[in-house]
Design a protein around this motif. Structure first.
Motif, PDB file in Angstrom:
ATOM      1  N   ARG A   1      14.609  45.166   3.457  1.00 14.40           N
ATOM      2  CA  ARG A   1      14.039  45.588   4.645  1.00 14.40           C
ATOM      3  C   ARG A   1      13.891  47.124   4.861  1.00 14.40           C
ATOM      4  O   ARG A   1      12.998  47.878   5.148  1.00 14.40           O
ATOM      5  CB  ARG A   1      14.297  44.985   6.011  1.00 14.40           C
ATOM      6  N   HIS A   2      15.210  47.626   4.797  1.00 11.03           N
ATOM      7  CA  HIS A   2      15.069  49.269   5.067  1.00 11.03           C
ATOM      8  C   HIS A   2      16.389  49.517   4.400  1.00 11.03           C
ATOM      9  O   HIS A   2      17.442  48.976   4.287  1.00 11.03           O
ATOM     10  CB  HIS A   2      15.428  49.170   6.651  1.00 11.03           C
ATOM     11  N   ILE A   3      16.469  50.866   3.869  1.00 12.30           N
ATOM     12  CA  ILE A   3      17.588  51.808   3.424  1.00 12.30           C
ATOM     13  C   ILE A   3      17.886  53.020   4.574  1.00 12.30           C
ATOM     14  O   ILE A   3      16.657  53.689   4.771  1.00 12.30           O
ATOM     15  CB  ILE A   3      17.401  52.063   2.182  1.00 12.30           C
ATOM     16  N   ASP A   4      18.771  53.014   5.184  1.00 13.02           N
ATOM     17  CA  ASP A   4      19.135  54.075   6.180  1.00 13.02           C
ATOM     18  C   ASP A   4      19.685  55.120   5.351  1.00 13.02           C
ATOM     19  O   ASP A   4      20.968  55.396   5.048  1.00 13.02           O
ATOM     20  CB  ASP A   4      20.153  53.564   7.183  1.00 13.02           C
ATOM     21  N   TYR A   5      18.951  56.144   4.985  1.00  9.41           N
ATOM     22  CA  TYR A   5      19.361  57.139   4.094  1.00  9.41           C
ATOM     23  C   TYR A   5      20.425  58.277   4.852  1.00  9.41           C
ATOM     24  O   TYR A   5      20.998  59.076   4.296  1.00  9.41           O
ATOM     25  CB  TYR A   5      18.317  58.189   3.719  1.00  9.41           C
ATOM     26  N   ASP A   6      20.375  58.093   6.256  1.00  8.44           N
ATOM     27  CA  ASP A   6      21.495  58.889   7.264  1.00  8.44           C
ATOM     28  C   ASP A   6      22.800  58.350   6.949  1.00  8.44           C
ATOM     29  O   ASP A   6      23.877  59.016   6.761  1.00  8.44           O
ATOM     30  CB  ASP A   6      21.065  58.860   8.439  1.00  8.44           C
ATOM     31  N   LYS A   7      22.797  57.028   6.619  1.00  8.60           N
ATOM     32  CA  LYS A   7      24.314  56.373   6.229  1.00  8.60           C
ATOM     33  C   LYS A   7      24.595  56.291   4.918  1.00  8.60           C
ATOM     34  O   LYS A   7      25.626  56.173   4.643  1.00  8.60           O
ATOM     35  CB  LYS A   7      24.104  55.110   6.879  1.00  8.60           C
ATOM     36  N   CYS A   8      23.633  56.367   4.010  1.00 13.82           N
ATOM     37  CA  CYS A   8      23.765  56.271   2.602  1.00 13.82           C
ATOM     38  C   CYS A   8      24.695  57.401   1.786  1.00 13.82           C
ATOM     39  O   CYS A   8      24.438  58.505   2.276  1.00 13.82           O
ATOM     40  CB  CYS A   8      22.421  56.284   1.831  1.00 13.82           C
ATOM     41  N   VAL A   9      25.926  56.774   1.290  1.00 10.20           N
ATOM     42  CA  VAL A   9      26.519  57.835   0.667  1.00 10.20           C
ATOM     43  C   VAL A   9      26.551  58.060  -0.708  1.00 10.20           C
ATOM     44  O   VAL A   9      27.307  58.760  -1.547  1.00 10.20           O
ATOM     45  CB  VAL A   9      28.321  57.432   0.901  1.00 10.20           C
ATOM     46  N   ARG A  10      25.320  57.631  -1.470  1.00 12.71           N
ATOM     47  CA  ARG A  10      25.011  57.828  -2.581  1.00 12.71           C
ATOM     48  C   ARG A  10      26.155  57.298  -3.752  1.00 12.71           C
ATOM     49  O   ARG A  10      26.030  57.939  -4.821  1.00 12.71           O
ATOM     50  CB  ARG A  10      24.766  59.241  -2.914  1.00 12.71           C
ATOM     51  N   CYS A  11      26.464  56.336  -3.458  1.00 14.02           N
ATOM     52  CA  CYS A  11      27.464  55.498  -4.465  1.00 14.02           C
ATOM     53  C   CYS A  11      26.876  54.905  -5.508  1.00 14.02           C
ATOM     54  O   CYS A  11      27.606  54.567  -6.545  1.00 14.02           O
ATOM     55  CB  CYS A  11      28.557  54.465  -3.531  1.00 14.02           C
ATOM     56  N   THR A  12      25.658  54.569  -5.433  1.00 22.58           N
ATOM     57  CA  THR A  12      25.023  53.809  -6.275  1.00 22.58           C
ATOM     58  C   THR A  12      25.344  52.348  -6.673  1.00 22.58           C
ATOM     59  O   THR A  12      24.878  51.583  -7.573  1.00 22.58           O
ATOM     60  CB  THR A  12      24.798  54.297  -7.928  1.00 22.58           C
ATOM     61  N   ARG A  13      26.100  51.567  -5.656  1.00 27.12           N
ATOM     62  CA  ARG A  13      26.585  50.471  -5.882  1.00 27.12           C
ATOM     63  C   ARG A  13      25.332  49.426  -5.793  1.00 27.12           C
ATOM     64  O   ARG A  13      25.092  48.496  -6.618  1.00 27.12           O
ATOM     65  CB  ARG A  13      27.521  49.916  -4.853  1.00 27.12           C
ATOM     66  N   CYS A  14      24.287  49.891  -4.905  1.00 28.62           N
ATOM     67  CA  CYS A  14      23.321  48.674  -4.610  1.00 28.62           C
ATOM     68  C   CYS A  14      22.264  48.607  -5.880  1.00 28.62           C
ATOM     69  O   CYS A  14      21.968  47.574  -6.320  1.00 28.62           O
ATOM     70  CB  CYS A  14      22.374  49.242  -3.478  1.00 28.62           C
ATOM     71  N   VAL A  15      22.229  49.683  -6.612  1.00 36.03           N
ATOM     72  CA  VAL A  15      21.478  50.000  -7.869  1.00 36.03           C
ATOM     73  C   VAL A  15      22.255  49.157  -9.040  1.00 36.03           C
ATOM     74  O   VAL A  15      21.697  48.194  -9.780  1.00 36.03           O
ATOM     75  CB  VAL A  15      21.198  51.166  -8.501  1.00 36.03           C
ATOM     76  N   THR A  16      23.654  49.023  -9.067  1.00 40.27           N
ATOM     77  CA  THR A  16      24.554  48.459 -10.179  1.00 40.27           C
ATOM     78  C   THR A  16      24.568  47.056  -9.708  1.00 40.27           C
ATOM     79  O   THR A  16      24.361  46.172 -10.855  1.00 40.27           O
ATOM     80  CB  THR A  16      25.861  49.242 -10.134  1.00 40.27           C
ATOM     81  N   TYR A  17      24.589  46.711  -8.683  1.00 37.06           N
ATOM     82  CA  TYR A  17      24.801  45.226  -8.222  1.00 37.06           C
ATOM     83  C   TYR A  17      23.187  44.386  -8.325  1.00 37.06           C
ATOM     84  O   TYR A  17      23.431  43.156  -8.443  1.00 37.06           O
ATOM     85  CB  TYR A  17      25.477  44.958  -6.937  1.00 37.06           C
ATOM     86  N   CYS A  18      22.241  45.096  -8.197  1.00 40.91           N
ATOM     87  CA  CYS A  18      21.299  44.348  -8.009  1.00 40.91           C
ATOM     88  C   CYS A  18      20.635  43.819  -9.396  1.00 40.91           C
ATOM     89  O   CYS A  18      20.616  44.315 -10.340  1.00 40.91           O
ATOM     90  CB  CYS A  18      19.904  45.289  -7.589  1.00 40.91           C
ATOM     91  N   PRO A  19      20.740  42.239  -9.375  1.00 37.62           N
ATOM     92  CA  PRO A  19      20.364  41.481 -10.534  1.00 37.62           C
ATOM     93  C   PRO A  19      19.133  41.711 -11.181  1.00 37.62           C
ATOM     94  O   PRO A  19      18.569  41.314 -12.291  1.00 37.62           O
ATOM     95  CB  PRO A  19      20.646  40.154 -10.239  1.00 37.62           C
ATOM     96  N   GLN A  20      18.104  42.174 -10.153  1.00 39.19           N
ATOM     97  CA  GLN A  20      16.559  41.941 -10.460  1.00 39.19           C
ATOM     98  C   GLN A  20      16.099  43.484 -10.784  1.00 39.19           C
ATOM     99  O   GLN A  20      15.028  43.715 -10.918  1.00 39.19           O
ATOM    100  CB  GLN A  20      15.724  41.183  -9.568  1.00 39.19           C
ATOM    101  N   ASP A  21      16.806  44.535 -10.762  1.00 39.01           N
ATOM    102  CA  ASP A  21      16.467  45.840 -10.973  1.00 39.01           C
ATOM    103  C   ASP A  21      15.511  46.251  -9.800  1.00 39.01           C
ATOM    104  O   ASP A  21      14.486  46.927 -10.179  1.00 39.01           O
ATOM    105  CB  ASP A  21      15.932  45.928 -12.179  1.00 39.01           C
ATOM    106  N   VAL A  22      15.338  45.887  -8.658  1.00 36.89           N
ATOM    107  CA  VAL A  22      14.677  46.120  -7.575  1.00 36.89           C
ATOM    108  C   VAL A  22      14.769  47.733  -7.196  1.00 36.89           C
ATOM    109  O   VAL A  22      13.546  48.443  -6.740  1.00 36.89           O
ATOM    110  CB  VAL A  22      14.931  45.348  -6.477  1.00 36.89           C
TER     111      VAL A  22
END
Length: 73
Positions: free
Chosen positions: A4-25
Motif C-alpha cells: 500500500r505505502h512506503i514511508d520514505y521518512d521512516k525508511c533507513v535504506r537497509c534494502t531488506r525489503c528488496v532482498t526478501y521479496c520473492p516476486q521482485d516487486v
C-alpha cells in the motif's frame, strides 16, 4: 492488494525489503530507496513489511484495482 505505502521518512535504506521479496516487486532507485515497480506481481506475502526494521512498509491483503502507471525513467 499488495504494498500500500512506503514511508520514505521512516525508511533507513537497509534494502531488506528488496532482498526478501520473492516476486521482485521492489527495486532500488538511485538513492537506494525501495520503489514499487511490479505491483501486479505482489502476492501480499507480507515479507517486506515483516523484515523492515523501521516499519516503513504497509501491505494489504484487500483486493483493489490500481491504475496502470507509465514506466518511470
Amino acid at each position: 492488494m499488495g504494498i500500500r505505502h512506503i514511508d520514505y521518512d521512516k525508511c533507513v535504506r537497509c534494502t531488506r525489503c528488496v532482498t526478501y521479496c520473492p516476486q521482485d516487486v521492489l527495486r532500488l532507485d538511485d538513492e537506494r530507496f525501495p520503489v514499487i515497480t511490479y505491483l501486479q506481481d505482489c502476492q501480499s506475502c507480507f515479507l517486506c513489511e515483516k523484515y523492515c526494521p523501521a516499519g516503513a512498509i504497509s501491505v494489504s491483503a484487500d483486493r483493489e484495482r490500481r491504475p496502470v502507471l507509465p514506466w518511470k525513467i
